[in-house]
Design a protein around this motif. Structure first.
Motif, PDB file in Angstrom:
ATOM      1  N   VAL A  47       0.855  -1.187   0.000  1.00 21.65           N
ATOM      2  CA  VAL A  47       0.000   0.000   0.000  1.00 21.65           C
ATOM      3  C   VAL A  47       0.889   1.235   0.000  1.00 21.65           C
ATOM      4  CG1 VAL A  47      -1.871   1.200   1.185  1.00 21.65           C
ATOM      5  CG2 VAL A  47      -1.679  -1.290   1.385  1.00 21.65           C
ATOM      6  N   GLU A  48       0.522   2.229  -0.834  1.00 17.05           N
ATOM      7  CA  GLU A  48       1.269   3.482  -0.919  1.00 17.05           C
ATOM      8  C   GLU A  48       0.306   4.660  -0.875  1.00 17.05           C
ATOM      9  OE1 GLU A  48       4.812   2.498  -3.961  1.00 17.05           O
ATOM     10  OE2 GLU A  48       2.786   2.010  -4.682  1.00 17.05           O
ATOM     11  N   HIS A  49       0.831   5.818  -0.483  1.00 20.03           N
ATOM     12  CA  HIS A  49       0.059   7.053  -0.348  1.00 20.03           C
ATOM     13  C   HIS A  49       0.536   8.044  -1.412  1.00 20.03           C
ATOM     14  CE1 HIS A  49      -0.724  10.810   2.368  1.00 20.03           C
ATOM     15  NE2 HIS A  49      -1.748  10.598   1.575  1.00 20.03           N
ATOM     16  N   TYR A  50      -0.415   8.554  -2.208  1.00 18.37           N
ATOM     17  CA  TYR A  50      -0.110   9.521  -3.270  1.00 18.37           C
ATOM     18  C   TYR A  50      -0.984  10.762  -3.108  1.00 18.37           C
ATOM     19  CZ  TYR A  50       2.518   6.155  -6.135  1.00 18.37           C
ATOM     20  OH  TYR A  50       3.459   5.267  -6.604  1.00 18.37           O
ATOM     21  N   VAL A  51      -0.573  11.852  -3.734  1.00 19.74           N
ATOM     22  CA  VAL A  51      -1.362  13.094  -3.737  1.00 19.74           C
ATOM     23  C   VAL A  51      -1.295  13.764  -5.102  1.00 19.74           C
ATOM     24  CG1 VAL A  51      -1.015  13.537  -1.274  1.00 19.74           C
ATOM     25  CG2 VAL A  51       0.538  14.551  -2.948  1.00 19.74           C
ATOM     26  N   MET A  52      -2.240  14.684  -5.329  1.00 19.26           N
ATOM     27  CA  MET A  52      -2.230  15.556  -6.508  1.00 19.26           C
ATOM     28  C   MET A  52      -2.967  16.840  -6.143  1.00 19.26           C
ATOM     29  SD  MET A  52      -3.857  15.095 -10.326  1.00 19.26           S
ATOM     30  CE  MET A  52      -5.507  15.480  -9.775  1.00 19.26           C
ATOM     31  N   HIS A  53      -2.561  17.967  -6.726  1.00 22.13           N
ATOM     32  CA  HIS A  53      -3.255  19.241  -6.500  1.00 22.13           C
ATOM     33  C   HIS A  53      -3.416  19.972  -7.825  1.00 22.13           C
ATOM     34  CE1 HIS A  53       0.162  21.948  -7.139  1.00 22.13           C
ATOM     35  NE2 HIS A  53       0.886  20.963  -6.627  1.00 22.13           N
ATOM     36  N   THR A  54      -4.275  20.995  -7.816  1.00 16.92           N
ATOM     37  CA  THR A  54      -4.528  21.783  -9.025  1.00 16.92           C
ATOM     38  C   THR A  54      -4.266  23.267  -8.774  1.00 16.92           C
ATOM     39  OG1 THR A  54      -6.868  22.012  -8.463  1.00 16.92           O
ATOM     40  CG2 THR A  54      -6.241  20.138  -9.880  1.00 16.92           C
ATOM     41  N   PHE A  55      -3.180  23.590  -8.125  1.00 16.30           N
ATOM     42  CA  PHE A  55      -2.871  24.984  -7.786  1.00 16.30           C
ATOM     43  C   PHE A  55      -2.422  25.784  -9.005  1.00 16.30           C
ATOM     44  CE2 PHE A  55      -0.059  28.364  -6.197  1.00 16.30           C
ATOM     45  CZ  PHE A  55      -0.916  28.994  -5.310  1.00 16.30           C
ATOM     46  N   GLY A  56      -1.795  25.139  -9.990  1.00 15.53           N
ATOM     47  CA  GLY A  56      -1.302  25.852 -11.167  1.00 15.53           C
ATOM     48  C   GLY A  56       0.215  25.903 -11.234  1.00 15.53           C
ATOM     49  N   SER A  57       0.862  25.698 -10.101  1.00 18.46           N
ATOM     50  CA  SER A  57       2.317  25.595 -10.043  1.00 18.46           C
ATOM     51  C   SER A  57       2.654  24.677  -8.879  1.00 18.46           C
ATOM     52  CB  SER A  57       2.963  26.975  -9.847  1.00 18.46           C
ATOM     53  OG  SER A  57       2.514  27.559  -8.638  1.00 18.46           O
ATOM     54  N   SER A  58       3.908  24.348  -8.706  1.00 20.97           N
ATOM     55  CA  SER A  58       4.293  23.439  -7.626  1.00 20.97           C
ATOM     56  C   SER A  58       3.893  23.997  -6.266  1.00 20.97           C
ATOM     57  CB  SER A  58       5.805  23.199  -7.645  1.00 20.97           C
ATOM     58  OG  SER A  58       6.150  22.461  -8.786  1.00 20.97           O
ATOM     59  N   ARG A  59       3.467  23.089  -5.377  1.00 17.30           N
ATOM     60  CA  ARG A  59       3.113  23.426  -3.998  1.00 17.30           C
ATOM     61  C   ARG A  59       3.774  22.418  -3.088  1.00 17.30           C
ATOM     62  NH1 ARG A  59       1.970  28.102  -3.018  1.00 17.30           N
ATOM     63  NH2 ARG A  59       0.717  27.608  -1.222  1.00 17.30           N
ATOM     64  N   ASP A  60       3.961  22.808  -1.836  1.00 19.87           N
ATOM     65  CA  ASP A  60       4.570  21.913  -0.858  1.00 19.87           C
ATOM     66  C   ASP A  60       3.531  21.228   0.010  1.00 19.87           C
ATOM     67  OD1 ASP A  60       7.159  22.463  -1.623  1.00 19.87           O
ATOM     68  OD2 ASP A  60       7.510  23.943  -0.041  1.00 19.87           O
ATOM     69  N   LEU A  61       3.669  19.905   0.126  1.00 22.27           N
ATOM     70  CA  LEU A  61       3.005  19.213   1.227  1.00 22.27           C
ATOM     71  C   LEU A  61       3.717  19.674   2.476  1.00 22.27           C
ATOM     72  CD1 LEU A  61       2.739  15.503   0.058  1.00 22.27           C
ATOM     73  CD2 LEU A  61       0.871  17.113   0.385  1.00 22.27           C
ATOM     74  N   THR A  62       2.982  19.887   3.543  1.00 19.67           N
ATOM     75  CA  THR A  62       3.615  20.403   4.749  1.00 19.67           C
ATOM     76  C   THR A  62       3.319  19.535   5.961  1.00 19.67           C
ATOM     77  OG1 THR A  62       1.726  21.823   5.231  1.00 19.67           O
ATOM     78  CG2 THR A  62       3.503  22.782   3.926  1.00 19.67           C
ATOM     79  N   SER A  63       4.175  19.693   6.942  1.00 18.93           N
ATOM     80  CA  SER A  63       3.982  19.020   8.221  1.00 18.93           C
ATOM     81  C   SER A  63       3.898  20.032   9.350  1.00 18.93           C
ATOM     82  CB  SER A  63       5.127  18.046   8.476  1.00 18.93           C
ATOM     83  OG  SER A  63       6.342  18.754   8.531  1.00 18.93           O
ATOM     84  N   SER A  64       4.078  21.320   9.053  1.00 23.90           N
ATOM     85  CA  SER A  64       4.166  22.324  10.110  1.00 23.90           C
ATOM     86  C   SER A  64       2.811  22.725  10.690  1.00 23.90           C
ATOM     87  CB  SER A  64       4.900  23.569   9.606  1.00 23.90           C
ATOM     88  OG  SER A  64       4.232  24.089   8.487  1.00 23.90           O
ATOM     89  N   VAL A  65       1.755  22.714   9.889  1.00 19.71           N
ATOM     90  CA  VAL A  65       0.439  23.111  10.396  1.00 19.71           C
ATOM     91  C   VAL A  65      -0.365  21.876  10.790  1.00 19.71           C
ATOM     92  CG1 VAL A  65      -1.718  24.289   9.837  1.00 19.71           C
ATOM     93  CG2 VAL A  65       0.459  25.217   9.034  1.00 19.71           C
ATOM     94  N   GLN A  66      -0.542  20.970   9.897  1.00 24.72           N
ATOM     95  CA  GLN A  66      -1.151  19.671  10.165  1.00 24.72           C
ATOM     96  C   GLN A  66      -0.261  18.634   9.518  1.00 24.72           C
ATOM     97  OE1 GLN A  66      -3.968  18.903  11.922  1.00 24.72           O
ATOM     98  NE2 GLN A  66      -4.163  21.047  12.453  1.00 24.72           N
ATOM     99  N   TYR A  67      -0.152  17.486  10.123  1.00 18.77           N
ATOM    100  CA  TYR A  67       0.732  16.462   9.589  1.00 18.77           C
ATOM    101  C   TYR A  67       0.202  15.857   8.309  1.00 18.77           C
ATOM    102  CZ  TYR A  67       3.313  16.553  13.935  1.00 18.77           C
ATOM    103  OH  TYR A  67       4.064  16.958  14.992  1.00 18.77           O
ATOM    104  N   THR A  68       1.129  15.605   7.403  1.00 21.72           N
ATOM    105  CA  THR A  68       0.867  14.743   6.264  1.00 21.72           C
ATOM    106  C   THR A  68       1.264  13.360   6.742  1.00 21.72           C
ATOM    107  OG1 THR A  68       1.222  16.484   4.646  1.00 21.72           O
ATOM    108  CG2 THR A  68       1.536  14.218   3.888  1.00 21.72           C
TER     109      THR A  68
END
Length: 147
Positions: free
Chosen positions: A118-139
């Motif tokens: 099992v693996e965990h993946y993500v995708m976003h539609t911001f329009g440019s690169s974005r960071d997954l973060t751990s500082s506000v809520q954990y990924t």
């Protein structure tokens, strides 16, 4: 092994279970399904998490949870995926209501066989690169054998 105490509480110290976090930011390109590189084990009871995937040690029913955290602008989407053996088996998507930090989770209970992974993946539609973060809520990513 299972143990029972005098109150009937069951302990299963070898039950497959892992919880991992992203300890820093991970850059994700726009509209690109990307594997999350979880680098911090909170726990890995049976040693089944390695190389950013959880490998099932035995046949059974497993609970899987993948959560991602990212800053987005109004109407941008964040999608989280759970892949089993390299195939997308579950996904959930949500939109930011305004410019905000957005959290998105995918939860799945599924019968898996020994050696499935099992693996965990993500995708976003911001329009440019974005960071997954751990500082506000954990990924984070969790897999637990429940039956």
């Amino acid at each position: 092994h299972m143990t029972f105490d005098t109150n009937g509480i069951i302990s299963m110290p070898l039950q497959a279970s892992a919880s991992v976090n992203l300890s820093g930011n991970q850059s994700i390109s726009d509209s690109t399904v990307t594997k999350v590189t979880h680098d911090t084990e909170v726990y890995d009871i049976n040693g089944d998490f390695a190389s950013n995937k959880f490998t099932c040690p035995v046949d059974g029913i497993y609970l899987m949870i993948g959560t991602a955290s990212m800053s987005l602008a109004d109407a941008d989407n964040l999608t989280t995926y759970l892949f089993v053996n390299g195939a997308d088996v579950s996904r959930d998507s949500g939109s930011a209501a305004m410019t905000e930090h957005h959290n998105q989770s995918t939860v799945l209970v599924k019968k898996l066989d020994a050696s499935d992974y099992v693996e965990h993946y993500v995708m976003h539609t911001f329009g440019s690169s974005r960071d997954l973060t751990s500082s506000v809520q954990y990924t984070n990513f969790q897999v637990h054998k429940i039956a």
